[in-house]
Design an enzyme around this catalytic site. Structure first.
Site, PDB file in Angstrom:
ATOM      1  N   ASP A  98       0.830  -1.202   0.000  1.00 32.55           N
ATOM      2  CA  ASP A  98       0.000   0.000   0.000  1.00 32.55           C
ATOM      3  C   ASP A  98       0.866   1.254   0.000  1.00 32.55           C
ATOM      4  O   ASP A  98       1.926   1.281   0.631  1.00 32.55           O
ATOM      5  CB  ASP A  98      -0.907  -0.026   1.248  1.00 32.55           C
ATOM      6  CG  ASP A  98      -1.985   1.042   1.189  1.00 32.55           C
ATOM      7  OD1 ASP A  98      -2.292   1.519   0.079  1.00 32.55           O
ATOM      8  OD2 ASP A  98      -2.507   1.409   2.256  1.00 32.55           O
ATOM      9  N   HIS A 117       3.651   3.407  -8.870  1.00 33.82           N
ATOM     10  CA  HIS A 117       3.466   1.980  -9.143  1.00 33.82           C
ATOM     11  C   HIS A 117       4.757   1.382  -9.709  1.00 33.82           C
ATOM     12  O   HIS A 117       5.135   0.266  -9.365  1.00 33.82           O
ATOM     13  CB  HIS A 117       2.301   1.767 -10.111  1.00 33.82           C
ATOM     14  CG  HIS A 117       0.974   2.185  -9.539  1.00 33.82           C
ATOM     15  ND1 HIS A 117       0.579   1.841  -8.261  1.00 33.82           N
ATOM     16  CD2 HIS A 117      -0.057   2.913 -10.059  1.00 33.82           C
ATOM     17  CE1 HIS A 117      -0.629   2.346  -8.034  1.00 33.82           C
ATOM     18  NE2 HIS A 117      -1.029   3.011  -9.102  1.00 33.82           N
ATOM     19  N   LEU A 125      10.467 -21.187  -4.192  1.00 36.00           N
ATOM     20  CA  LEU A 125       9.477 -20.259  -3.641  1.00 36.00           C
ATOM     21  C   LEU A 125       8.276 -20.220  -4.582  1.00 36.00           C
ATOM     22  O   LEU A 125       8.446 -20.149  -5.797  1.00 36.00           O
ATOM     23  CB  LEU A 125      10.107 -18.856  -3.549  1.00 36.00           C
ATOM     24  CG  LEU A 125       9.183 -17.673  -3.253  1.00 36.00           C
ATOM     25  CD1 LEU A 125       8.701 -17.693  -1.815  1.00 36.00           C
ATOM     26  CD2 LEU A 125       9.902 -16.343  -3.518  1.00 36.00           C
TER      27      LEU A 125
HETATM   28  C1  FPP Z   1      -1.153   0.323  -3.591  1.00 34.58           C
HETATM   29  O1  FPP Z   1      -0.818   1.629  -3.804  1.00 34.58           O
HETATM   30  C2  FPP Z   1      -0.760  -0.598  -4.616  1.00 34.58           C
HETATM   31  C3  FPP Z   1      -1.535  -1.103  -5.624  1.00 34.58           C
HETATM   32  C4  FPP Z   1      -2.833  -0.608  -6.045  1.00 34.58           C
HETATM   33  C5  FPP Z   1      -1.147  -2.245  -6.386  1.00 34.58           C
HETATM   34  C6  FPP Z   1       0.211  -2.791  -6.171  1.00 34.58           C
HETATM   35  C7  FPP Z   1       0.946  -2.668  -7.402  1.00 34.58           C
HETATM   36  C8  FPP Z   1       2.284  -2.622  -7.467  1.00 34.58           C
HETATM   37  C9  FPP Z   1       3.192  -2.757  -6.330  1.00 34.58           C
HETATM   38  C10 FPP Z   1       2.854  -2.412  -8.810  1.00 34.58           C
HETATM   39  C11 FPP Z   1       3.596  -3.526  -9.364  1.00 34.58           C
HETATM   40  C12 FPP Z   1       3.097  -4.869  -9.034  1.00 34.58           C
HETATM   41  C13 FPP Z   1       3.603  -5.946  -9.594  1.00 34.58           C
HETATM   42  C14 FPP Z   1       3.180  -7.292  -9.171  1.00 34.58           C
HETATM   43  C15 FPP Z   1       4.609  -5.827 -10.650  1.00 34.58           C
HETATM   44  P1  FPP Z   1      -1.995   2.679  -3.901  1.00 34.58           P
HETATM   45  O2  FPP Z   1      -2.084   3.094  -5.322  1.00 34.58           O
HETATM   46  O3  FPP Z   1      -3.241   2.117  -3.325  1.00 34.58           O
HETATM   47  O4  FPP Z   1      -1.437   3.810  -3.004  1.00 34.58           O
HETATM   48  P2  FPP Z   1      -2.278   4.945  -2.263  1.00 34.58           P
HETATM   49  O5  FPP Z   1      -3.143   4.240  -1.248  1.00 34.58           O
HETATM   50  O6  FPP Z   1      -1.214   5.772  -1.641  1.00 34.58           O
HETATM   51  O7  FPP Z   1      -3.058   5.674  -3.312  1.00 34.58           O
END
Ligand code: FPP
Length: 236
Positions: free
Chosen positions: A16, A33, A127
């Site tokens: 997150d 991201h 893994l």
């Molecule tokens: C949370 O940040 C994250 C996500 C919505 C998705 C997780 C995605 C990644 C880590 C990108 C790459 C993933 C892979 C598997 C290559 P948020 O956008 O909810 O953050 P915020 O709450 O601060 O808006």
């Protein structure tokens, strides 16, 4: 490699804070991201080093479909690039890719690459890296319930034969043990519809930092915290 005692067999992570990290740096959310994908590599490397057998990452929730179309498309493209560029490493690291969620909702190109990497890494054995994609725990439990009901309707199962084990076997996670350790970044004290059934006895470790700041050392710190806690499973 496995020098520390009591290594969790299964670590699950709610990644997150990509958006907030980007905002903090005056960058577009997409950059957050992208930086988050780097942290994914770090988490995999740390789990490999510790001898963790299962790592499950909440990469895209059922609710994430409600984000602006451009952000969703960007995330799918990032996932495709990540999988394509990571395949060699996954093979070298002997990591098997797996995915859970309503995968049929993914764009065809994303699903094709995902299935290709899953197929190619199928015989790897160190893994198991599971990506939760278009995943929601309530949807998972509801769909398991429907499938159990179908079996009862077809006379394959009796209601009094439904046990916790039977329910577990109908979840997307049927083939894996429950998480021992759940990590969440960004300081939020929520489980956000992630593996609700499976985390019943998991230790939870929350980091205040945003996901793009997450590094291997944070996995080691979370495992050290996990090892300090006395796990009683409701006993004494
Ligand atoms: C949370 O940040 C994250 C996500 C919505 C998705 C997780 C995605 C990644 C880590 C990108 C790459 C993933 C892979 C598997 C290559 P948020 O956008 O909810 O953050 P915020 O709450 O601060 O808006």
């Amino acid at each position: 490699m496995n020098q520390l005692p009591d290594i969790p067999k299964h670590i699950a992570i709610i990644m997150d804070g990509n958006g907030r990290w980007a905002k903090m740096h005056g960058l577009p959310r997409a950059q957050g991201h992208r930086a988050g994908a780097e942290s994914v590599r770090e988490a995999i490397d740390a789990c490999k080093e510790l001898g963790v057998e299962y790592l499950t990452l909440y990469a895209f929730s059922s609710e994430n479909w409600n984000r602006p179309e451009a952000e969703v498309a960007g995330l799918m493209l990032l996932l495709e690039k990540f999988l394509t560029s990571k395949l060699d490493d996954l093979m070298k690291q002997n990591v098997r890719l797996h995915a859970i969620g309503q995968l049929d909702r993914l764009p065809a190109s994303t699903l094709a690459i995902l299935n290709d990497v899953i197929d190619k890494t199928n015989n790897n054995s160190s893994l198991t890296l599971t990506l939760a994609l278009s995943y929601g725990s309530r949807e998972e439990i509801t769909s398991a319930t429907k499938r159990i009901a179908e079996k009862i309707k077809d006379g394959l199962l009796q209601p009094d034969q439904i046990t916790n084990e039977i329910v577990s076997q109908h979840l997307y996670t049927a083939e894996m043990p429950d998480p021992d350790l759940l990590i969440r970044t960004s300081g939020e004290m929520r489980v956000s519809n992630f593996l609700l059934w499976q985390i019943s006895y998991a230790e939870i470790v929350i980091f205040d930092k945003f996901w793009p700041e997450f590094r291997q050392g944070d996995v080691f710190a979370a495992v050290a915290e996990y090892q300090k806690r006395h796990r009683r499973y409701g006993g004494v």
